[in-house]
Design an enzyme around this catalytic site. Structure first.
Site, PDB file in Angstrom:
ATOM      1  N   LYS A  14      -9.066  -4.453 -15.761  1.00  0.00           N
ATOM      2  CA  LYS A  14      -8.845  -4.424 -14.316  1.00  0.00           C
ATOM      3  C   LYS A  14      -7.789  -3.384 -13.922  1.00  0.00           C
ATOM      4  O   LYS A  14      -8.001  -2.603 -13.001  1.00  0.00           O
ATOM      5  CB  LYS A  14      -8.404  -5.805 -13.809  1.00  0.00           C
ATOM      6  CG  LYS A  14      -9.436  -6.910 -14.058  1.00  0.00           C
ATOM      7  CD  LYS A  14      -9.011  -8.236 -13.435  1.00  0.00           C
ATOM      8  CE  LYS A  14      -7.781  -8.866 -14.060  1.00  0.00           C
ATOM      9  NZ  LYS A  14      -8.013  -9.459 -15.391  1.00  0.00           N
ATOM     10  N   ARG A  89      -7.823 -15.865  -8.415  1.00  0.00           N
ATOM     11  CA  ARG A  89      -8.077 -16.374  -9.755  1.00  0.00           C
ATOM     12  C   ARG A  89      -8.544 -17.821  -9.737  1.00  0.00           C
ATOM     13  O   ARG A  89      -8.798 -18.389 -10.790  1.00  0.00           O
ATOM     14  CB  ARG A  89      -6.786 -16.301 -10.564  1.00  0.00           C
ATOM     15  CG  ARG A  89      -6.740 -15.166 -11.583  1.00  0.00           C
ATOM     16  CD  ARG A  89      -5.396 -15.287 -12.303  1.00  0.00           C
ATOM     17  NE  ARG A  89      -5.361 -14.587 -13.556  1.00  0.00           N
ATOM     18  CZ  ARG A  89      -4.965 -13.322 -13.709  1.00  0.00           C
ATOM     19  NH1 ARG A  89      -4.635 -12.594 -12.677  1.00  0.00           N
ATOM     20  NH2 ARG A  89      -4.927 -12.790 -14.914  1.00  0.00           N
ATOM     21  N   ARG A 128      -3.101  -4.500 -27.402  1.00  0.00           N
ATOM     22  CA  ARG A 128      -2.152  -4.206 -26.341  1.00  0.00           C
ATOM     23  C   ARG A 128      -0.803  -4.853 -26.633  1.00  0.00           C
ATOM     24  O   ARG A 128       0.247  -4.262 -26.361  1.00  0.00           O
ATOM     25  CB  ARG A 128      -2.706  -4.693 -24.998  1.00  0.00           C
ATOM     26  CG  ARG A 128      -1.804  -4.330 -23.830  1.00  0.00           C
ATOM     27  CD  ARG A 128      -2.436  -4.652 -22.500  1.00  0.00           C
ATOM     28  NE  ARG A 128      -2.349  -6.077 -22.196  1.00  0.00           N
ATOM     29  CZ  ARG A 128      -2.897  -6.638 -21.125  1.00  0.00           C
ATOM     30  NH1 ARG A 128      -3.586  -5.918 -20.267  1.00  0.00           N
ATOM     31  NH2 ARG A 128      -2.771  -7.930 -20.913  1.00  0.00           N
ATOM     32  N   ARG A 134       4.405  -7.533 -23.947  1.00  0.00           N
ATOM     33  CA  ARG A 134       4.211  -8.628 -22.994  1.00  0.00           C
ATOM     34  C   ARG A 134       4.229  -9.968 -23.715  1.00  0.00           C
ATOM     35  O   ARG A 134       3.579 -10.151 -24.740  1.00  0.00           O
ATOM     36  CB  ARG A 134       2.883  -8.442 -22.250  1.00  0.00           C
ATOM     37  CG  ARG A 134       3.059  -7.644 -20.974  1.00  0.00           C
ATOM     38  CD  ARG A 134       1.750  -7.354 -20.295  1.00  0.00           C
ATOM     39  NE  ARG A 134       0.975  -8.554 -19.972  1.00  0.00           N
ATOM     40  CZ  ARG A 134      -0.065  -8.546 -19.150  1.00  0.00           C
ATOM     41  NH1 ARG A 134      -0.442  -7.417 -18.569  1.00  0.00           N
ATOM     42  NH2 ARG A 134      -0.720  -9.658 -18.916  1.00  0.00           N
ATOM     43  N   ARG A 145      -5.220 -18.258 -22.141  1.00  0.00           N
ATOM     44  CA  ARG A 145      -5.621 -17.479 -20.957  1.00  0.00           C
ATOM     45  C   ARG A 145      -7.136 -17.423 -20.826  1.00  0.00           C
ATOM     46  O   ARG A 145      -7.675 -17.471 -19.724  1.00  0.00           O
ATOM     47  CB  ARG A 145      -5.045 -16.061 -21.044  1.00  0.00           C
ATOM     48  CG  ARG A 145      -3.541 -16.033 -20.788  1.00  0.00           C
ATOM     49  CD  ARG A 145      -2.886 -14.825 -21.408  1.00  0.00           C
ATOM     50  NE  ARG A 145      -3.197 -13.585 -20.720  1.00  0.00           N
ATOM     51  CZ  ARG A 145      -3.013 -12.385 -21.255  1.00  0.00           C
ATOM     52  NH1 ARG A 145      -2.527 -12.279 -22.491  1.00  0.00           N
ATOM     53  NH2 ARG A 145      -3.300 -11.306 -20.574  1.00  0.00           N
TER      54      ARG A 145
HETATM   55  P1  ATP Z   1      -5.481  -7.598 -17.511  1.00  0.00           P
HETATM   56  O1  ATP Z   1      -4.774  -6.993 -16.355  1.00  0.00           O
HETATM   57  O2  ATP Z   1      -5.440  -6.774 -18.733  1.00  0.00           O
HETATM   58  O3  ATP Z   1      -6.907  -7.991 -17.176  1.00  0.00           O
HETATM   59  P2  ATP Z   1      -4.402 -10.283 -17.206  1.00  0.00           P
HETATM   60  O4  ATP Z   1      -5.389 -10.470 -16.110  1.00  0.00           O
HETATM   61  O5  ATP Z   1      -4.312 -11.363 -18.208  1.00  0.00           O
HETATM   62  O6  ATP Z   1      -4.653  -8.912 -17.949  1.00  0.00           O
HETATM   63  P3  ATP Z   1      -2.271 -10.157 -15.269  1.00  0.00           P
HETATM   64  O7  ATP Z   1      -3.238 -10.046 -14.155  1.00  0.00           O
HETATM   65  O8  ATP Z   1      -1.224  -9.146 -15.406  1.00  0.00           O
HETATM   66  O9  ATP Z   1      -2.942 -10.186 -16.685  1.00  0.00           O
HETATM   67  O10 ATP Z   1      -1.607 -11.635 -15.146  1.00  0.00           O
HETATM   68  C1  ATP Z   1      -0.677 -12.114 -16.087  1.00  0.00           C
HETATM   69  C2  ATP Z   1      -0.343 -13.580 -15.801  1.00  0.00           C
HETATM   70  O11 ATP Z   1       0.240 -13.702 -14.488  1.00  0.00           O
HETATM   71  C3  ATP Z   1      -1.541 -14.545 -15.769  1.00  0.00           C
HETATM   72  O12 ATP Z   1      -1.912 -14.997 -17.047  1.00  0.00           O
HETATM   73  C4  ATP Z   1      -0.980 -15.672 -14.880  1.00  0.00           C
HETATM   74  O13 ATP Z   1      -0.112 -16.529 -15.569  1.00  0.00           O
HETATM   75  C5  ATP Z   1      -0.148 -14.926 -13.852  1.00  0.00           C
HETATM   76  N1  ATP Z   1      -0.979 -14.596 -12.661  1.00  0.00           N
HETATM   77  C6  ATP Z   1      -1.359 -13.341 -12.269  1.00  0.00           C
HETATM   78  N2  ATP Z   1      -2.130 -13.419 -11.159  1.00  0.00           N
HETATM   79  C7  ATP Z   1      -2.244 -14.744 -10.854  1.00  0.00           C
HETATM   80  C8  ATP Z   1      -2.926 -15.481  -9.860  1.00  0.00           C
HETATM   81  N3  ATP Z   1      -3.673 -14.868  -8.929  1.00  0.00           N
HETATM   82  N4  ATP Z   1      -2.825 -16.831  -9.860  1.00  0.00           N
HETATM   83  C9  ATP Z   1      -2.081 -17.461 -10.768  1.00  0.00           C
HETATM   84  N5  ATP Z   1      -1.426 -16.840 -11.748  1.00  0.00           N
HETATM   85  C10 ATP Z   1      -1.490 -15.496 -11.807  1.00  0.00           C
HETATM   86 MG    MG Z   2      -3.506  -6.316 -15.261  1.00  0.00          MG
END
Ligand code: ATP
Ligand code: MG
Length: 187
Positions: A14, A89, A128, A134, A145
């Site tokens: 993403k 999410r 990563r 991280r 996750r």
């Molecule tokens: P990537 O960006 O590589 O797809 P990712 O989606 O796991 O990775 P991030 O979007 O950076 O990572 O989110 C990291 C963490 O932040 C999530 O695992 C969650 O705990 C929290 N988080 C981020 N966005 C939300 C959201 N919309 N609702 C609840 N928690 C969130």
């Molecule tokens: Mg991200």
């Protein structure tokens, strides 16, 4: 406003694809993960609460995320459009986003769903983790996750299918190949 949601499991690309979309279409980027990591770094109240959820591989509670998103959105009032990365999410977050955009006279135009299988996601996130530092890129947290993604996040796909907005994008291949598929879907 042109509002795009980039959707997919953790590690689906993403953030990487968002950067390319921003450059090509001049959109603003809202990544809830990036905002939360900045809050943690700055040791804000929200950051202190979010930290535990993130390192456990859980979602930060909807109420906190929705309030956070609303204030970020208000800081981008003159925007041509926004790419939402990592939000929504959950179904309640999706409903909240629809409501927030409607109040601002706009809506989500397209949801780009990056499709990558779990084995490849685990592989990418472990790699990563070796460079990102991280706290959530370790095997135990990655598993949690992915469970959260399949349980709470992936039902949003159906939510957007019903709105006629979901574009499924094959999320494997080179970064350029995937971006090419995205530009076709945006058109
Ligand atoms: P990537 O960006 O590589 O797809 P990712 O989606 O796991 O990775 P991030 O979007 O950076 O990572 O989110 C990291 C963490 O932040 C999530 O695992 C969650 O705990 C929290 N988080 C981020 N966005 C939300 C959201 N919309 N609702 C609840 N928690 C969130
Ligand atoms: Mg991200």
């Amino acid at each position: 406003m042109t509002n795009v949601v980039i959707f997919g499991a953790p590690g689906s690309g993403k953030g990487t694809q968002s950067e390319l979309i921003i450059k090509k279409y001049g959109l603003d980027h809202i990544s809830t993960g990036d905002v939360l990591r900045a809050e943690i770094k700055n040791k804000t109240e929200l950051g202190k609460i979010a930290e535990g959820y993130i390192s456990d591989g859980k979602l930060v509670p909807d109420e906190l995320i929705i309030d956070m998103l609303a204030s970020v959105l208000d800081s981008k009032k003159d925007s041509k459009g926004v790419i939402f990365d990592g939000f929504p999410r959950t179904i309640p977050q999706g409903q909240a986003l629809d409501k927030m955009l409607k109040e601002r006279g706009t809506e989500v135009q397209v949801v780009l769903s990056l499709e990558v299988d779990d084995a490849e996601l685990v592989d990418r996130l472990l790699k990563r983790g070796q460079i990102s530092g991280r706290a959530d890129d370790n095997l135990e947290t990655i598993k949690s996750r992915l469970e959260v993604y399949h349980g709470q996040t992936s039902p949003l796909k159906q939510y957007y299918v019903e709105q006629g907005k979901l574009a499924a994008i094959k999320g494997t291949g080179t970064i350029e190949e995937i971006f090419e598929r995205i530009t076709k879907a945006i058109k």
